[in-house]
Each structure stands twice: as structure tokens, then as C-alpha cells.
Scaffold this active site. Structure first.
Site, PDB file in Angstrom:
ATOM      1  N   ARG A   1     -42.590  38.118  26.206  1.00 47.65           N
ATOM      2  CA  ARG A   1     -42.615  38.885  24.949  1.00 47.65           C
ATOM      3  C   ARG A   1     -43.245  40.232  25.267  1.00 47.65           C
ATOM      4  O   ARG A   1     -43.946  40.376  26.280  1.00 47.65           O
ATOM      5  CB  ARG A   1     -43.414  38.137  23.877  1.00 47.65           C
ATOM      6  CG  ARG A   1     -44.853  37.969  24.237  1.00 47.65           C
ATOM      7  CD  ARG A   1     -45.621  37.076  23.270  1.00 47.65           C
ATOM      8  NE  ARG A   1     -47.025  37.059  23.652  1.00 47.65           N
ATOM      9  CZ  ARG A   1     -47.821  35.999  23.548  1.00 47.65           C
ATOM     10  NH1 ARG A   1     -47.352  34.865  23.086  1.00 47.65           N
ATOM     11  NH2 ARG A   1     -49.077  36.070  23.898  1.00 47.65           N
TER      12      ARG A   1
ATOM     13  N   ASN B   1      -2.600 -12.058 -14.013  1.00 48.35           N
ATOM     14  CA  ASN B   1      -2.133 -12.092 -12.633  1.00 48.35           C
ATOM     15  C   ASN B   1      -2.981 -11.126 -11.809  1.00 48.35           C
ATOM     16  O   ASN B   1      -3.046  -9.940 -12.106  1.00 48.35           O
ATOM     17  CB  ASN B   1      -0.659 -11.649 -12.622  1.00 48.35           C
ATOM     18  CG  ASN B   1      -0.165 -11.379 -11.211  1.00 48.35           C
ATOM     19  OD1 ASN B   1      -0.624 -11.986 -10.251  1.00 48.35           O
ATOM     20  ND2 ASN B   1       0.784 -10.462 -11.088  1.00 48.35           N
TER      21      ASN B   1
ATOM     22  N   ARG C   1      -2.392   7.367 -11.325  1.00 47.55           N
ATOM     23  CA  ARG C   1      -3.504   7.406 -12.271  1.00 47.55           C
ATOM     24  C   ARG C   1      -4.841   7.801 -11.624  1.00 47.55           C
ATOM     25  O   ARG C   1      -5.806   8.102 -12.316  1.00 47.55           O
ATOM     26  CB  ARG C   1      -3.627   6.040 -12.968  1.00 47.55           C
ATOM     27  CG  ARG C   1      -2.447   5.743 -13.893  1.00 47.55           C
ATOM     28  CD  ARG C   1      -2.353   4.286 -14.283  1.00 47.55           C
ATOM     29  NE  ARG C   1      -1.692   3.471 -13.263  1.00 47.55           N
ATOM     30  CZ  ARG C   1      -1.444   2.163 -13.382  1.00 47.55           C
ATOM     31  NH1 ARG C   1      -1.834   1.525 -14.475  1.00 47.55           N
ATOM     32  NH2 ARG C   1      -0.831   1.499 -12.416  1.00 47.55           N
TER      33      ARG C   1
ATOM     34  N   TYR D   1     -34.756  24.125  15.540  1.00 46.21           N
ATOM     35  CA  TYR D   1     -33.408  23.642  15.829  1.00 46.21           C
ATOM     36  C   TYR D   1     -33.366  23.207  17.291  1.00 46.21           C
ATOM     37  O   TYR D   1     -33.632  24.012  18.192  1.00 46.21           O
ATOM     38  CB  TYR D   1     -32.340  24.732  15.579  1.00 46.21           C
ATOM     39  CG  TYR D   1     -31.000  24.302  16.116  1.00 46.21           C
ATOM     40  CD1 TYR D   1     -30.345  23.179  15.592  1.00 46.21           C
ATOM     41  CD2 TYR D   1     -30.390  24.974  17.183  1.00 46.21           C
ATOM     42  CE1 TYR D   1     -29.136  22.743  16.108  1.00 46.21           C
ATOM     43  CE2 TYR D   1     -29.172  24.539  17.698  1.00 46.21           C
ATOM     44  CZ  TYR D   1     -28.555  23.423  17.156  1.00 46.21           C
ATOM     45  OH  TYR D   1     -27.369  22.981  17.665  1.00 46.21           O
TER      46      TYR D   1
ATOM     47  N   GLN E   1       8.215   1.913   2.931  1.00 41.32           N
ATOM     48  CA  GLN E   1       8.969   1.900   1.679  1.00 41.32           C
ATOM     49  C   GLN E   1       9.061   3.367   1.241  1.00 41.32           C
ATOM     50  O   GLN E   1       8.102   3.928   0.714  1.00 41.32           O
ATOM     51  CB  GLN E   1       8.232   1.058   0.618  1.00 41.32           C
ATOM     52  CG  GLN E   1       9.006   0.927  -0.675  1.00 41.32           C
ATOM     53  CD  GLN E   1       8.137   0.441  -1.843  1.00 41.32           C
ATOM     54  OE1 GLN E   1       6.910   0.611  -1.836  1.00 41.32           O
ATOM     55  NE2 GLN E   1       8.765  -0.130  -2.850  1.00 41.32           N
TER      56      GLN E   1
ATOM     57  N   ALA F   1       0.828  -1.212   0.000  1.00 38.99           N
ATOM     58  CA  ALA F   1       0.000   0.000   0.000  1.00 38.99           C
ATOM     59  C   ALA F   1       0.858   1.257   0.000  1.00 38.99           C
ATOM     60  O   ALA F   1       0.494   2.276   0.555  1.00 38.99           O
ATOM     61  CB  ALA F   1      -0.914  -0.003   1.225  1.00 38.99           C
TER      62      ALA F   1
ATOM     63  N   ASN G   1      -6.763   1.132 -10.696  1.00 39.82           N
ATOM     64  CA  ASN G   1      -5.669   2.043 -10.988  1.00 39.82           C
ATOM     65  C   ASN G   1      -6.152   3.463 -11.235  1.00 39.82           C
ATOM     66  O   ASN G   1      -5.394   4.415 -11.080  1.00 39.82           O
ATOM     67  CB  ASN G   1      -4.891   1.555 -12.212  1.00 39.82           C
ATOM     68  CG  ASN G   1      -4.182   0.245 -11.918  1.00 39.82           C
ATOM     69  OD1 ASN G   1      -3.742   0.005 -10.802  1.00 39.82           O
ATOM     70  ND2 ASN G   1      -4.080  -0.605 -12.925  1.00 39.82           N
TER      71      ASN G   1
HETATM   72  C1  UD1 Z   1       0.421  -5.248 -10.757  1.00 38.89           C
HETATM   73  C2  UD1 Z   1       1.181  -6.495 -11.255  1.00 38.89           C
HETATM   74  C3  UD1 Z   1       0.433  -7.074 -12.418  1.00 38.89           C
HETATM   75  C4  UD1 Z   1      -0.991  -7.441 -11.995  1.00 38.89           C
HETATM   76  C5  UD1 Z   1      -1.709  -6.263 -11.387  1.00 38.89           C
HETATM   77  C6  UD1 Z   1      -2.993  -6.739 -10.729  1.00 38.89           C
HETATM   78  C7  UD1 Z   1       3.586  -6.184 -10.796  1.00 38.89           C
HETATM   79  C8  UD1 Z   1       4.892  -5.819 -11.403  1.00 38.89           C
HETATM   80  N1  UD1 Z   1       2.508  -6.114 -11.641  1.00 38.89           N
HETATM   81  O1  UD1 Z   1       0.443  -4.285 -11.780  1.00 38.89           O
HETATM   82  O2  UD1 Z   1       1.106  -8.241 -12.899  1.00 38.89           O
HETATM   83  O3  UD1 Z   1      -1.709  -7.944 -13.111  1.00 38.89           O
HETATM   84  O4  UD1 Z   1      -0.904  -5.640 -10.365  1.00 38.89           O
HETATM   85  O5  UD1 Z   1      -3.805  -5.682 -10.290  1.00 38.89           O
HETATM   86  O6  UD1 Z   1       3.524  -6.521  -9.640  1.00 38.89           O
HETATM   87  N2  UD1 Z   1       3.186  -0.762  -4.672  1.00 38.89           N
HETATM   88  C9  UD1 Z   1       3.997  -0.486  -3.599  1.00 38.89           C
HETATM   89  N3  UD1 Z   1       5.272  -0.118  -3.835  1.00 38.89           N
HETATM   90  C10 UD1 Z   1       5.801  -0.019  -5.079  1.00 38.89           C
HETATM   91  C11 UD1 Z   1       4.951  -0.298  -6.177  1.00 38.89           C
HETATM   92  C12 UD1 Z   1       3.641  -0.675  -5.953  1.00 38.89           C
HETATM   93  O7  UD1 Z   1       3.584  -0.568  -2.441  1.00 38.89           O
HETATM   94  O8  UD1 Z   1       6.992   0.306  -5.200  1.00 38.89           O
HETATM   95  C13 UD1 Z   1       1.785  -1.170  -4.427  1.00 38.89           C
HETATM   96  C14 UD1 Z   1       0.787  -0.160  -4.935  1.00 38.89           C
HETATM   97  O9  UD1 Z   1       0.432   0.760  -3.926  1.00 38.89           O
HETATM   98  C15 UD1 Z   1      -0.397  -1.045  -5.337  1.00 38.89           C
HETATM   99  C16 UD1 Z   1       0.242  -2.386  -5.657  1.00 38.89           C
HETATM  100  O10 UD1 Z   1       1.536  -2.362  -5.098  1.00 38.89           O
HETATM  101  O11 UD1 Z   1      -1.287  -1.205  -4.289  1.00 38.89           O
HETATM  102  C17 UD1 Z   1       0.314  -2.684  -7.143  1.00 38.89           C
HETATM  103  O12 UD1 Z   1       1.030  -1.683  -7.836  1.00 38.89           O
HETATM  104  P1  UD1 Z   1       0.560  -1.104  -9.227  1.00 38.89           P
HETATM  105  O13 UD1 Z   1       1.535  -0.070  -9.658  1.00 38.89           O
HETATM  106  O14 UD1 Z   1      -0.875  -0.722  -9.180  1.00 38.89           O
HETATM  107  O15 UD1 Z   1       0.752  -2.390 -10.173  1.00 38.89           O
HETATM  108  P2  UD1 Z   1       0.024  -2.736 -11.535  1.00 38.89           P
HETATM  109  O16 UD1 Z   1       0.651  -1.934 -12.628  1.00 38.89           O
HETATM  110  O17 UD1 Z   1      -1.437  -2.630 -11.396  1.00 38.89           O
HETATM  111 CA    CA Z   2      -2.753  -1.917  -9.775  1.00 39.42          CA
END
Ligand code: UD1
Ligand code: CA
Length: 457
Positions: free
Chosen positions: A440, A170, A16, A366, A73, A10, A228
Site C-alpha cells: 500500500r 374419480n 388453468r 468475498y 401426444q 403429462a 388444475n
Molecule cells: C380428470 C378426469 C376426472 C377426474 C380428474 C382427477 C377424465 C376425462 N377426467 O379430469 O374424472 O376426476 O381427472 O383429477 O379423464 N392429459 C393428457 N392429454 C390429454 C388430456 C389430458 O396428457 O389429451 C393429461 C393432463 O396433462 C393431466 C391429466 O391428463 O395431467 C388429466 O387431465 P385434466 O384435463 O387435468 O383432467 P381433469 O379435468 O382434471
Molecule cells: Ca386434472
């Protein structure tokens, strides 16, 4: 059953979404995405949950509270990099680690459980939760070899034309052997279209190590939608809304127009309640049998008793008794407790009011910071004057009192039971039991005044 751990990602900004709010805090029917995931896991006997936070970390942590442990992170370098952060908490543990992305909020605990059991019973090192979708755009595709074994996952931006045709995706939820996971993560590089450390690369790394990698195909693609942007957010809300409304319909609740009725996941409604179009019922709300809600009513964190009728009104954090009538057009602000058979009519605002059985506040009032007994009649336009510009003060009105129209009750003040207050009075002293208070100016009539005015013209 093996030990179970969870890592929830998270930390991302959710570019986006185009929002100041962290993506995982965006609500679906009043509950944040991240809270769906954490609560969804409560039924899965997980020993330790670790949530990886980064963007809006403070806010995310305060929403999740003590439901999870946290790691930070700082820079979002990819999903593999994010999972690595959980190593400090999980490195010495043996068992199964489930990884879930914070932006796939609709996955049910039943699906988590099926994934765990499949993974554990097949003795796999990794199991990917996959699903088949009509439009796989944006998702990682699951690439299988000739025998149908999972080989790797390829991201949208790295896929060739043939790979883009694959519609098994995935979902971003996986089970891993905990030790194998953290060992494989160390080999993940960032040589790809986005220059990120992809968690999905762990699959290929484990395959190369001759580990057993499986896929568990979920039949319900609606559950695994990844959010997204706000287009997907609306889709997810519609999926959830349909599911929740259908559950209530099957439980014996009449929902006249389910398309335009928004009921949150923590709302309980007993049978033979009718909900008219345009209602938004959220939070920890409980509605007892036989009540009628709406049309166009907003209710948040309230308890509503049996056979009450609430029309075109807004209610928050209040307790409403049986056979109560509210509205149309009432505003019930927080912390009210309404007894049975109370009537609150049009253009009435309540705040922090305790109102006893059968008391009526029918029009244009009120009532704030007030304790009203039972059987009271509050005349049209009567109000409690609770605020002196610095402090709030309390108004008390005893049973069966009668407050005339357009009365100002300047708090702190008490009208004892059975007392009458004459219409138009401004009351700043207590009124004894059964007394009549008139506060009054006495009326004077000037005879012939109108004629004099006419002559002046
Ligand atoms: C990711 C998957 C994709 C899958 C899809 C499903 C990878 C590389 N790709 O893509 O295969 O089909 O989800 O919905 O894993 N996040 C972090 N730290 C980071 C990057 C991301 O905490 O450095 C978290 C984001 O907050 C999010 C989640 O990981 O909740 C997924 O990241 P996001 O960038 O949305 O991945 P997708 O491009 O959707
Ligand atoms: Ca995603």
C-alpha cells in the site's frame, strides 16, 4: 403377482395454471409434480413406465430422464386419446396397467400398492381409485347402480343435478387389464360437453362387455388432490408441508413454526436439530444432529455437520462441517467445502471455497475460487479478486496466515502459511511463509493543512 406396467399422462398444457411452464413441472417443495409420481412408483415393481408427453415435451422428458419411456401426444384430444399413444409400447404385454395423471402428485406408493393388490386379488378388469370429498366440484363422479357396483364415471361438465350431488370422485388413477384396456379404448368417442376422448368412458364400455369393474376407496382424500390451478397447487403444497414437517417432528427435530417452515421431500434431518421460523430447506440436503437452522434461512442441496449454527443465510450446494457458525446474512454460493469450526460471519459471500478447520471469515468478505487452510483469520472487508474480466483465478492461503482488513488478494496468488498481510494491502505477488507483506502507499502527514484550508474559506 402379475406383470405391472404404468402409463403417466403429462401431455396437457394445464391452461388453468396460466403459466409458460408445463403444468406437471410446477414444483411442490422444490420437486416437480411429475417427479413425485415417477419416484412414488419406484417401490411398486413396475416393469415398464410410459409417460405421455406433449406440451413442453422436451422439458418434461429432461426432468424425468431415464426413469421412464416416452410417447408423444401431439394434439391433446383427451385422456383416452393420451393413453392410446402408449399402445405402441404396451400392446403385446399381458398384465396390469396402472394409469396415473401427472397432476395428482401426492398419491403415495403405499396407495398405489394397495390399489394394485386390490385389483389383482379381486380379479377385476378395471379398478378405479376413488375417494370421498366434501366439495367434489370439477372431478368426475363415480356412479353406482342399486347394488353399489360401479356403473360409469360422469364428468363435472356432463353431470346432471343428481349426479353432481355424488361426493365419491374419480381420482384419475386406475388399474386395468392391459389387453382389455387397449381394446376398450378403441370404442371411446368424443360426444360429450368438452368434445374430448374421455378415459373415464372405458369404465362403461367394460361394464357393457360384462367385465368386472371395481372401485377401491382411498380414505385419504388429501393424497388424491388433482391440481388444475394455482389455488390447488398451494393446497397440495400445504398438505405435503404438513406431512413432511410432522414426520420430522416425530423423528425428534424441533420445528418452532411448522406453518412457516418449508422442507422438501428429499431432505434428511437428524434428531435434536432445531429449525427456526421462515426456513426453506430443499433438494438433497442432509443436516446432522444438534445443529440450529434459521430463522429465515434458505438451504439447497447441502450437507451440514453436527452442532453447527446457521442464521439468516442462503446456502447452496455446499458441504458444511461440524460446529460451524454461519451468518447472520451470509451467502454461501455453490461448491464450498467448510471444515469443522469454521466461522463465516455477516455479509460474507463464498463461492467455490475450500476452508480448513477453525478458519474465520467474520465480516464483509468475498472469498471465491479459493483454498484456505486451517486457523486462518481473514480481516473485515478482505476479498479475493478472482476475475480479470475474462477468466477466473485461484487464491491459496496457507494455515494460520493472517489477512488484515480490506486486503485485495489479486488471483492467481498464494499466501504461504503463517504469513501476515498488512491491512489495506493489494497483493499481486506470492507471500512467502511467515513473511509480512505490505502492499500500500506509504502514509504522509501534511502538518497544519487543516488550518490553511480554513483560512481559504
Ligand atoms: C380428470 C378426469 C376426472 C377426474 C380428474 C382427477 C377424465 C376425462 N377426467 O379430469 O374424472 O376426476 O381427472 O383429477 O379423464 N392429459 C393428457 N392429454 C390429454 C388430456 C389430458 O396428457 O389429451 C393429461 C393432463 O396433462 C393431466 C391429466 O391428463 O395431467 C388429466 O387431465 P385434466 O384435463 O387435468 O383432467 P381433469 O379435468 O382434471
Ligand atoms: Ca386434472
Amino acid at each position: 403377482m402379475k406383470n405391472r406396467f404404468a402409463v403417466i399422462l403429462a401431455a396437457g398444457q394445464g391452461t388453468r395454471m396460466k403459466s409458460k411452464l408445463s403444468k406437471v413441472l410446477h414444483p411442490i417443495l422444490g420437486r416437480s409434480m411429475i417427479d413425485y409420481i415417477i419416484k412414488g412408483m419406484n417401490a411398486n415393481s413396475i416393469d415398464t413406465k410410459v409417460t405421455v408427453v406433449g406440451h413442453g415435451a422436451e422439458e418434461v422428458m429432461s426432468v424425468i430422464g431415464n426413469q421412464s419411456e416416452f410417447v408423444i401426444q401431439k394434439e391433446q384430444l383427451g385422456t383416452a386419446h393420451a393413453v392410446m399413444k402408449a399402445e405402441e409400447i404396451l400392446k403385446d404385454r399381458n398384465g396390469t396397467t396402472i394409469i396415473v395423471y401427472g397432476d395428482t402428485p401426492l398419491i403415495s406408493s403405499a396407495t398405489f400398492e394397495k390399489l394394485f393388490q386390490y385389483h389383482e386379488s379381486t380379479g377385476s378388469t378395471a379398478t378405479i381409485l376413488t375417494t370421498k370429498v366434501a366439495d367434489p366440484f370439477g372431478y368426475g363422479r363415480v356412479i353406482r347402480d342399486e347394488e353399489g357396483h360401479v356403473e360409469r364415471i360422469v364428468e363435472q361438465k356432463d353431470a346432471n343435478e343428481e349426479e353432481k350431488e355424488v361426493n365419491e370422485i374419480n381420482t384419475g388413477t386406475y388399474c386395468f387389464d392391459n389387453q382389455a384396456l387397449f381394446s376398450a379404448l378403441k370404442e371411446v368417442g368424443n360426444d360429450n360437453a368438452q368434445g374430448e376422448y374421455y378415459l373415464t368412458d372405458v369404465i362403461e364400455i367394460l361394464r357393457e362387455r360384462s367385465c368386472k369393474v371395481s372401485a377401491f376407496l382411498s380414505e385419504d382424500a388429501d393424497e388424491t388432490i388433482g391440481i388444475n390451478d394455482r389455488v390447488a397447487l398451494v393446497q397440495a403444497e400445504n398438505i405435503m408441508k404438513r406431512k413432511i414437517n410432522e414426520t420430522h417432528l416425530l423423528n425428534g427435530v424441533t420445528i418452532v413454526d411448522p406453518e412457516h417452515t418449508y422442507i422438501g421431500p428429499d431432505v434428511t434431518i437428524e434428531q435434536d436439530v432445531t429449525v427456526y421460523p421462515g426456513c426453506i430447506i430443499l433438494g438433497e440436503t442432509y443436516i446432522e444432529t444438534g445443529s440450529t437452522i434459521g430463522p429465515h434461512t434458505e438451504i439447497n442441496d447441502c450437507t451440514i455437520g453436527k452442532y453447527s449454527v446457521i442464521r439468516q443465510s442462503v446456502l447452496k450446494n455446499s458441504k458444511i462441517g461440524n460446529e460451524v457458525q454461519i451468518g447472520p446474512f451470509a451467502h454461501i454460493r455453490p461448491d464450498n467445502n467448510l471444515g469443522d469450526k469454521v466461522k463465516v460471519g455477516n455479509f460474507v459471500e463464498l463461492k467455490k471455497a475450500e476452508i480448513g478447520e477453525g478458519t474465520k471469515v467474520p465480516h464483509l468478505s468475498y472469498i471465491g475460487d479459493a483454498n484456505l487452510g486451517s486457523g486462518i483469520n481473514i480481516g473485515c472487508g478482505a476479498i479475493t479478486v478472482n476475475y480479470d474480466g475474462v477468466d477466473k483465478h485461484v487464491t491459496n492461503i496457507g494455515d494460520n496466515a493472517f489477512i488484515g482488513c480490506n486486503v485485495n488478494l489479486i488471483a492467481p496468488v498464494t499466501v504461504e502459511k503463517g504469513a501476515f498481510v498488512a491491512a489495506g494491502s493489494t497483493i499481486n505477488r506470492d507471500v512467502p511463509e511467515d513473511a509480512l507483506a505490505i502492499g500500500r502507499a506509504r502514509q504522509t502527514n501534511k502538518d497544519g493543512y487543516a488550518n490553511k484550508m480554513k483560512q481559504k474559506k
